[in-house]
Design an enzyme around this catalytic site. Structure first.
Site, PDB file in Angstrom:
ATOM      1  NE  ARG A 172      43.839  -8.217 -10.236  1.00  0.00           N
ATOM      2  CZ  ARG A 172      43.959  -8.322  -8.607  1.00  0.00           C
ATOM      3  NH1 ARG A 172      43.382  -6.998  -8.025  1.00  0.00           N
ATOM      4  NH2 ARG A 172      43.919  -9.229  -8.833  1.00  0.00           N
ATOM      5  CG  HIS A 229      43.294  -5.549 -14.444  1.00  0.00           C
ATOM      6  ND1 HIS A 229      41.976  -5.805 -13.462  1.00  0.00           N
ATOM      7  CD2 HIS A 229      43.728  -6.623 -15.248  1.00  0.00           C
ATOM      8  CE1 HIS A 229      41.957  -7.215 -13.190  1.00  0.00           C
ATOM      9  NE2 HIS A 229      43.340  -7.444 -13.899  1.00  0.00           N
ATOM     10  CG  HIS A 265      46.001 -13.962  -9.021  1.00  0.00           C
ATOM     11  ND1 HIS A 265      44.786 -13.826  -9.229  1.00  0.00           N
ATOM     12  CD2 HIS A 265      46.803 -12.702  -9.156  1.00  0.00           C
ATOM     13  CE1 HIS A 265      45.217 -12.362 -10.717  1.00  0.00           C
ATOM     14  NE2 HIS A 265      46.519 -11.626  -9.821  1.00  0.00           N
ATOM     15  CE  LYS A 317      38.298 -13.227 -12.528  1.00  0.00           C
ATOM     16  NZ  LYS A 317      39.555 -11.999 -13.458  1.00  0.00           N
ATOM     17  CE1 TYR A 374      50.128  -8.429 -12.780  1.00  0.00           C
ATOM     18  CE2 TYR A 374      49.827 -10.418 -10.945  1.00  0.00           C
ATOM     19  CZ  TYR A 374      48.787  -8.741 -12.040  1.00  0.00           C
ATOM     20  OH  TYR A 374      47.619  -9.221 -12.445  1.00  0.00           O
ATOM     21  NE  ARG A 413      40.029 -10.141 -10.255  1.00  0.00           N
ATOM     22  CZ  ARG A 413      40.127 -10.834  -8.558  1.00  0.00           C
ATOM     23  NH1 ARG A 413      39.807 -10.269  -7.256  1.00  0.00           N
ATOM     24  NH2 ARG A 413      41.286 -11.215  -8.812  1.00  0.00           N
TER      25      ARG A 413
END
Length: 346
Positions: free
Chosen positions: A297, A294, A320, A234, A329, A194
């Site tokens: 990414r 982003h 994640h 995050k 994805y 990120r």
């Protein structure tokens, strides 16, 4: 009035009274003034303010504002800023004047219906905010039930394909990594970090021998208009990202003028504003779409899966919390579908 007066050595009068507090406790408070009348007036003013506070607490707007005030001191600034935004913009206008005890599930559903045009993420944050406010109200005895229970935020009605760079565009970007800010572009494309993770990345986070990057820090907003590196990611977990020969070559040649891998011009950490400006400058004159950082990414994750990587591995690399997030994805474009359909065996 359950209290008594006494004269103090400095000549003032103290009124001591026992009060029943909203939380059920029984406490003694004192009011010191020059005369008995003034001490009693201070006590009565205190009672009146308490009544006003209790009346204010009965409404969604009043209790929500008090809840927000407490949250400002107990959560990260970014979390508080989200709560404040969604409360003031969506909850307060629709539910603010309603009494906590009279709020029903239908009122929550109506508010969420009015937010149907927003993204799933925005609707989720609105619901989380009102749910937290109501849970807190129940815990503090201001109402007996939480009307948010049993409500589910509906997902987006249509699936939106993720925009990523095409192979020829990726090749163009990779052929210009010698430009200023090329190291950041390489990290985004080859490691899928990120942007806030790239900003906080230091050279001692990179093991160039074993080709690993340890993500333990982000540059984030810590107050209004103020950003700083924070030793937390995050999802609040340190993670390790492996990388290949291509990024290894870029990092080996990168100048080491700061403890930060992608430093600001003066050598310290970048802020989001300076990161974005340098990112945009990288694209000047290139025949390539300028998608957001982003999207690089997204590109990294999409091509990992196209190359045969397992979802669980991609989830770990991206950081994640759930493999479900990585599933976004797995979309395929029209050409992928055409090639796949031609492999039909019958």
């Amino acid at each position: 009035m359950n209290g008594s007066f006494r004269k103090k050595s400095n000549g003032s009068v103290e009124l001591r009274v026992w009060l029943d507090m909203p939380d059920g406790s029984h406490v003694q408070k004192s009011f010191c003034r020059r005369t008995r009348a003034l001490a009693k007036a201070a006590y009565e003013e205190f009672l009146e303010k308490g009544k006003q506070t209790q009346a204010r607490r009965k409404s969604v707007g009043g209790w929500g504002a008090e809840w927000l005030e407490r949250k400002e001191k107990s959560v990260k600034y970014r979390t508080y800023a989200n709560y404040e935004l969604y409360f003031n913009r969506y909850i307060l206008p629709m539910l603010g004047k309603m009494q906590l005890s009279k709020l029903h599930q239908a009122d929550i559903e109506r508010m969420m219906g009015n937010a149907a045009h927003l993204s799933k993420s925005a609707r989720h944050h609105i619901f989380i905010t009102i749910d937290q406010i109501m849970k807190s109200a129940v815990a503090n005895g201001l109402c007996s039930r939480n009307p948010c229970e049993g409500i589910k935020v509906k997902p987006d009605a249509t699936f939106k394909n993720i925009t990523v760079y095409k192979p020829d565009e990726i090749a163009c970007l990779l052929s210009h990594l010698d430009r200023p800010f090329g190291v950041a572009i390489a990290i985004l494309l080859y490691a899928g970090l990120r942007s806030e993770e790239v900003m906080g990345l230091r050279w001692n986070d990179i093991d160039q021998k074993n080709r690993t990057i340890t993500i333990r820090r982000v540059v984030t907003r810590v107050a209004k208009g103020e950003f700083a590196p924070m030793d937390v990611t995050k999802n609040e977990r340190v993670r390790v990202v492996t990388y290949g020969e291509q990024l290894a070559a870029v990092l080996a040649d990168a100048p080491k003028t700061s403890i930060y891998v992608v430093p600001a011009k003066r050598g310290g950490y970048m802020t989001p504003g300076s990161f974005r400006r340098q990112y945009d400058s990288f694209f000047d004159g290139l025949p390539v779409r300028r998608l957001s950082p982003h999207k690089l990414r997204h590109t990294y994750a999409t091509y990992l899966i196209k190359g045969g990587a397992e979802l669980r591995a991609v989830q770990t690399l991206l950081g994640h919390s759930s493999v479900k997030v990585a599933e976004i994805y797995t979309h395929v474009d029209t050409e992928d579908q055409r090639r796949a359909s031609q492999k039909l065996a019958y």
